[in-house]
Write a protein that holds these residues in place. Structure first.
Motif, short mmCIF file in Angstrom:
data_model
loop_
_atom_site.label_atom_id
_atom_site.label_comp_id
_atom_site.label_asym_id
_atom_site.label_seq_id
_atom_site.Cartn_x
_atom_site.Cartn_y
_atom_site.Cartn_z
N THR A 26 0.86 -1.18 0.00
CA THR A 26 0.00 0.00 0.00
C THR A 26 0.90 1.23 0.00
OG1 THR A 26 -0.13 0.22 2.41
CG2 THR A 26 -1.75 -1.23 1.37
N VAL A 27 0.30 2.40 -0.03
CA VAL A 27 1.07 3.64 0.03
C VAL A 27 1.87 3.71 1.33
CG1 VAL A 27 0.89 6.16 0.13
CG2 VAL A 27 -0.56 4.86 -1.44
N LEU A 60 -1.20 -3.16 -4.21
CA LEU A 60 -0.65 -4.07 -5.21
C LEU A 60 -0.42 -5.40 -4.51
CD1 LEU A 60 0.56 -4.23 -8.14
CD2 LEU A 60 2.78 -3.94 -7.02
N LEU A 61 -0.96 -6.47 -5.08
CA LEU A 61 -0.73 -7.81 -4.56
C LEU A 61 0.35 -8.46 -5.41
CD1 LEU A 61 -1.62 -10.10 -2.60
CD2 LEU A 61 -3.14 -10.88 -4.43
N ASP A 62 1.41 -8.93 -4.76
CA ASP A 62 2.52 -9.59 -5.44
C ASP A 62 2.61 -11.01 -4.91
OD1 ASP A 62 4.80 -10.17 -6.88
OD2 ASP A 62 6.14 -9.17 -5.48
N LEU A 63 2.21 -11.97 -5.74
CA LEU A 63 2.13 -13.37 -5.36
C LEU A 63 3.11 -14.21 -6.18
CD1 LEU A 63 0.74 -15.79 -3.94
CD2 LEU A 63 -1.00 -15.69 -5.74
N PRO A 64 4.25 -14.58 -5.58
CA PRO A 64 5.18 -15.46 -6.30
C PRO A 64 4.61 -16.87 -6.37
CG PRO A 64 6.09 -14.81 -4.16
CD PRO A 64 4.74 -14.18 -4.29
N MET A 74 -1.21 -8.02 -9.14
CA MET A 74 -2.55 -7.48 -9.34
C MET A 74 -2.67 -6.12 -8.66
SD MET A 74 -6.04 -9.31 -7.86
CE MET A 74 -5.80 -10.81 -8.80
N ALA A 75 -3.05 -5.10 -9.41
CA ALA A 75 -3.40 -3.80 -8.81
C ALA A 75 -4.82 -3.93 -8.30
CB ALA A 75 -3.29 -2.70 -9.86
N ALA A 76 -5.06 -3.50 -7.08
CA ALA A 76 -6.37 -3.76 -6.48
C ALA A 76 -6.76 -2.65 -5.51
CB ALA A 76 -6.34 -5.10 -5.74
N GLN A 77 -8.01 -2.77 -5.06
CA GLN A 77 -8.53 -1.93 -3.98
C GLN A 77 -8.99 -2.87 -2.88
OE1 GLN A 77 -11.99 0.46 -4.86
NE2 GLN A 77 -11.46 1.89 -3.24
N LEU A 91 -8.27 -4.26 -9.89
CA LEU A 91 -8.45 -3.10 -10.75
C LEU A 91 -7.65 -3.22 -12.04
CD1 LEU A 91 -8.24 -0.29 -8.05
CD2 LEU A 91 -10.29 -1.36 -9.01
N GLY A 92 -6.60 -4.02 -12.01
CA GLY A 92 -5.76 -4.20 -13.18
C GLY A 92 -4.81 -5.36 -12.99
N ILE A 93 -4.53 -6.06 -14.09
CA ILE A 93 -3.64 -7.21 -14.03
C ILE A 93 -2.95 -7.33 -15.39
CG2 ILE A 93 -5.50 -8.81 -14.65
CD1 ILE A 93 -4.19 -10.86 -12.73
N ASP A 94 -1.65 -7.62 -15.36
CA ASP A 94 -0.91 -7.72 -16.62
C ASP A 94 -1.18 -9.07 -17.29
OD1 ASP A 94 1.48 -9.69 -16.00
OD2 ASP A 94 1.35 -8.34 -14.29
N ILE A 95 -0.83 -9.17 -18.57
CA ILE A 95 -1.15 -10.35 -19.37
C ILE A 95 -0.47 -11.61 -18.85
CG2 ILE A 95 0.63 -9.98 -21.12
CD1 ILE A 95 -2.92 -11.17 -21.85
N GLU A 96 0.76 -11.49 -18.38
CA GLU A 96 1.45 -12.68 -17.85
C GLU A 96 0.76 -13.18 -16.58
OE1 GLU A 96 5.78 -13.91 -16.03
OE2 GLU A 96 5.71 -12.31 -17.53
N SER A 97 0.37 -12.26 -15.70
CA SER A 97 -0.31 -12.64 -14.47
C SER A 97 -1.67 -13.27 -14.75
CB SER A 97 -0.49 -11.42 -13.56
OG SER A 97 0.74 -10.92 -13.12
#
Length: 126
Positions: A26-27, A60-64, A74-77, A91-97
């Motif tokens: 988070t911020v 931002l959720l960062d899941l290895p 994943m960008a999220a709220q 809210l947003g997710i890249d193509i690889e994810s």
């Protein structure tokens, strides 16, 4: 996985049970969390403490993905916080994810058509 029947009726995306460590950024903080379940539209997290995050915050959720080299980012709220659990709205997710996540959903549901339905619903969601 047992879920609240009221949520089942509103849920448009298949959720899969998942047990993995992730970072929630988070911020204000970087918090180590455990992912309890995932979908193309969000995640349910187990927090280290109820005060770790606040509902409404962007994150931002960062899941290895272990033992693989991939990861889901994943960008999220933060949609809700109830005790030591928090629900995220993607809210947003890249193509690889999204590719990794879709494959996980297919494997866990045992039905590629359900994952395809979820992906079509995600694209159609405003």
């Amino acid at each position: 996985m047992k879920t609240d029947s009221g949520n089942d009726e509103r849920r448009h995306f298949s959720r899969i049970a998942f047990a993995g460590q992730a970072q929630l950024v988070t911020v204000d903080a970087r918090v180590a969390v455990q992912v309890l379940d995932l979908s193309l539209k969000g995640a349910l997290l187990l927090l280290p403490s109820p005060q770790a995050v606040e509902a409404g915050a962007l994150c931002l959720l960062d899941l290895p993905l272990q033992p693989h080299d991939g990861r889901i980012t994943m960008a999220a709220q933060i949609a809700h916080v109830h005790g030591d659990r928090a629900g995220l709205l993607c809210l947003g997710i890249d193509i690889e994810s999204i590719t990794h996540l879709r494959r996980m959903i297919e494997l866990n549901l045992g039905d590629a058509t359900l994952a395809e339905r979820d992906l079509k619903a995600l694209v159609a969601t405003p």
